[in-house]
Design an enzyme around this catalytic site. Structure first.
Site, PDB file in Angstrom:
ATOM      1  N   HIS A  16      45.664   9.046  14.653  1.00  0.00           N
ATOM      2  CA  HIS A  16      44.736   9.617  13.665  1.00  0.00           C
ATOM      3  C   HIS A  16      45.223   9.244  12.273  1.00  0.00           C
ATOM      4  O   HIS A  16      46.323   9.636  11.878  1.00  0.00           O
ATOM      5  CB  HIS A  16      44.690  11.146  13.787  1.00  0.00           C
ATOM      6  CG  HIS A  16      44.179  11.613  15.111  1.00  0.00           C
ATOM      7  ND1 HIS A  16      42.855  11.876  15.348  1.00  0.00           N
ATOM      8  CD2 HIS A  16      44.829  11.828  16.294  1.00  0.00           C
ATOM      9  CE1 HIS A  16      42.693  12.255  16.614  1.00  0.00           C
ATOM     10  NE2 HIS A  16      43.874  12.232  17.205  1.00  0.00           N
ATOM     11  N   ARG A  18      42.931   9.663   9.552  1.00  0.00           N
ATOM     12  CA  ARG A  18      42.093  10.409   8.598  1.00  0.00           C
ATOM     13  C   ARG A  18      41.476   9.475   7.568  1.00  0.00           C
ATOM     14  O   ARG A  18      41.304   8.302   7.818  1.00  0.00           O
ATOM     15  CB  ARG A  18      42.890  11.534   7.918  1.00  0.00           C
ATOM     16  CG  ARG A  18      43.773  12.379   8.837  1.00  0.00           C
ATOM     17  CD  ARG A  18      43.016  13.104   9.899  1.00  0.00           C
ATOM     18  NE  ARG A  18      43.882  14.081  10.581  1.00  0.00           N
ATOM     19  CZ  ARG A  18      43.694  14.519  11.808  1.00  0.00           C
ATOM     20  NH1 ARG A  18      42.685  14.068  12.530  1.00  0.00           N
ATOM     21  NH2 ARG A  18      44.483  15.412  12.339  1.00  0.00           N
ATOM     22  N   ASN A  42      37.556  10.664  14.902  1.00  0.00           N
ATOM     23  CA  ASN A  42      37.082  12.052  14.690  1.00  0.00           C
ATOM     24  C   ASN A  42      37.182  12.469  13.230  1.00  0.00           C
ATOM     25  O   ASN A  42      37.796  13.465  12.878  1.00  0.00           O
ATOM     26  CB  ASN A  42      37.829  13.045  15.606  1.00  0.00           C
ATOM     27  CG  ASN A  42      39.328  13.105  15.351  1.00  0.00           C
ATOM     28  OD1 ASN A  42      39.923  12.133  14.884  1.00  0.00           O
ATOM     29  ND2 ASN A  42      39.936  14.234  15.650  1.00  0.00           N
ATOM     30  N   ASP A 248      49.326   9.894  19.220  1.00  0.00           N
ATOM     31  CA  ASP A 248      48.440  10.989  18.798  1.00  0.00           C
ATOM     32  C   ASP A 248      48.962  11.630  17.517  1.00  0.00           C
ATOM     33  O   ASP A 248      48.735  12.820  17.285  1.00  0.00           O
ATOM     34  CB  ASP A 248      48.255  12.032  19.909  1.00  0.00           C
ATOM     35  CG  ASP A 248      47.038  12.908  19.688  1.00  0.00           C
ATOM     36  OD1 ASP A 248      46.194  12.584  18.822  1.00  0.00           O
ATOM     37  OD2 ASP A 248      46.925  13.937  20.382  1.00  0.00           O
ATOM     38  N   ALA A 264      45.519  22.010  15.255  1.00  0.00           N
ATOM     39  CA  ALA A 264      46.258  21.313  16.319  1.00  0.00           C
ATOM     40  C   ALA A 264      46.614  19.912  15.858  1.00  0.00           C
ATOM     41  O   ALA A 264      45.752  19.180  15.371  1.00  0.00           O
ATOM     42  CB  ALA A 264      45.393  21.240  17.568  1.00  0.00           C
TER      43      ALA A 264
HETATM   44  O1  DOR Z   1      46.414  17.979  18.571  1.00  0.00           O
HETATM   45  C1  DOR Z   1      45.431  17.289  18.391  1.00  0.00           C
HETATM   46  N1  DOR Z   1      45.047  16.920  17.149  1.00  0.00           N
HETATM   47  N2  DOR Z   1      44.703  16.905  19.449  1.00  0.00           N
HETATM   48  C2  DOR Z   1      43.548  16.265  19.309  1.00  0.00           C
HETATM   49  O2  DOR Z   1      42.935  15.965  20.301  1.00  0.00           O
HETATM   50  C3  DOR Z   1      42.988  15.989  17.968  1.00  0.00           C
HETATM   51  C4  DOR Z   1      44.036  15.941  16.965  1.00  0.00           C
HETATM   52  C5  DOR Z   1      43.500  15.998  15.548  1.00  0.00           C
HETATM   53  O3  DOR Z   1      42.545  15.255  15.255  1.00  0.00           O
HETATM   54  O4  DOR Z   1      44.046  16.732  14.746  1.00  0.00           O
HETATM   55 ZN    ZN Z   2      44.203  12.491  19.204  1.00  0.00          ZN
END
Ligand code: DOR
Ligand code: ZN
Length: 346
Positions: A16, A18, A42, A248, A264
């Site tokens: 990620h 951002r 996302n 991740d 999360a």
């Molecule tokens: O811990 C997580 N953070 N799991 C995910 O699936 C998404 C991610 C986030 O985009 O922060």
């Molecule tokens: Zn992820």
């Protein structure tokens, strides 16, 4: 005792980055060590179409400081309105390397994800024809299923039926957290791959919850019991090419983690390799690190391994990096595995 290890430059098969100020802060941390990464879509709003992915890739490249090389491998966020032709065109142009399936409501910014899996069957069928992998956040979202069981239930109720209905579909089980997932992946053919994160290899739920709640260890899928961590470790050091690194690494502002309702995600990118070297060494398997971080992922995605190398050296325990500033006044806290890290990347 090994104190120096040269390996092919690694890639991160789940990241990620951002957007905006946070992108500027975190991108160099991945680009410093990793050649390529599969970039999660996302954002708010999500990266849904080929055009969205092209624009996001341009923003990533614009945020890359001079002197760094990095190849963001883009993904599309699957919705019930995704057009198979748009997916195929984005793949054919070389821009998009995977499509991401979030069950609606499973995690951060997943509200636009899929509720009815039958509605995305035409997309799966086209992806199977063109060999485009599906990256899966494998958790059911039903309120009555305990959060610790959501991955195992997903495999039986959703993942296996999708794979049976769409033979040949290449699937990555992302950030697996259970022995159930290891067992399932180990029993499949080479159309299935599975990524494992740093935190799920190093920690279990006791680390997160005993003696106080540690918000920087909270991620989804949530950390499981120690026996699951051990199964993940065995998979990571097995040499089985179906298992490879996807950190991740998921940055959130420090205040959004240290909060009555914390977000999360673990921001592991700056120390991911050091953590993995420490973990693999502890398991007596440093010789398996290169396969896990640099070889198995490219092989699954049909890409060449990187030709450059990185060198890891072992020395005195290092200090953890301090929180990194984010333009606008916030910061992002780097994951602390709670044990000394002796390895660093030259
Ligand atoms: O811990 C997580 N953070 N799991 C995910 O699936 C998404 C991610 C986030 O985009 O922060
Ligand atoms: Zn992820």
């Amino acid at each position: 005792m090994t104190t120096r290890l040269e390996i092919r430059r690694p890639d991160d098969w789940h990241l990620h980055l951002r957007d905006g100020a946070m992108l500027k802060t975190v991108l160099p941390e991945s680009a410093r060590h990793f050649a390529r990464a599969i970039i999660m879509p996302n954002l708010v709003p999500p990266v849904v179409t080929g055009d969205d992915a092209r624009a996001y890739r341009d923003r990533i490249m614009a945020a890359l400081p001079d002197g760094y090389t990095f190849d963001p491998l883009m993904t599309l966020y699957l919705t019930e309105h995704t057009d198979p032709d748009d997916v195929a065109a984005a793949h054919a142009s070389g821009l998009v390397k995977a499509v991401k399936l979030y069950p609606a409501g499973a995690t951060t910014n997943s509200a636009s994800g899929v509720r009815d899996f039958d509605r995305v069957r035409p997309v799966f069928e086209r992806m199977s024809e063109i060999g485009l992998p599906l990256c899966v956040h494998g958790e059911v979202t039903d309120a009555e299923i305990d959060i610790f069981d959501r991955e195992a239930v997903f495999i039986d109720r959703v993942l296996d039926p999708i794979r049976r209905a769409t033979p040949g579909l290449r699937v990555v089980m992302e950030h697996i957290t259970t022995s159930d997932a290891v067992d399932y992946a180990s029993a499949q053919d080479s159309t299935l791959g599975a990524t494992i994160t740093v935190q799920h290899l190093m920690l279990d739920r006791n680390d997160m919850l005993v003696g106080g709640i540690r918000p920087h260890y909270y991620c989804l899928p949530i950390l499981k019991r120690g026996s699951h961590r051990e199964a993940l470790q065995r998979a990571a050091i097995s040499g089985d090419p179906r298992f490879f690194l996807g950190t991740d690494s998921a940055p959130h502002a420090t205040h959004a983690k240290e909060n009555a309702c914390g977000c999360a995600g673990c921001f592991t990118a700056p120390i991911a390799l050091a953590c993995l070297a420490e973990t693999f060494e502890g398991l007596g398997a440093l010789d398996r690190l290169e396969g896990f971080v640099s070889l198995h992922g490219p092989a699954f995605y049909g890409l060449p391994a990187n030709t450059e190398t990185v060198t890891l050296t072992k020395g005195a325990p290092q200090d953890l990096p301090p929180p990194l500033p984010v333009e606008g006044g916030s910061s992002v806290t780097v994951f602390d595995p709670g044990r000394p890290l002796h390895w660093s990347v030259l």
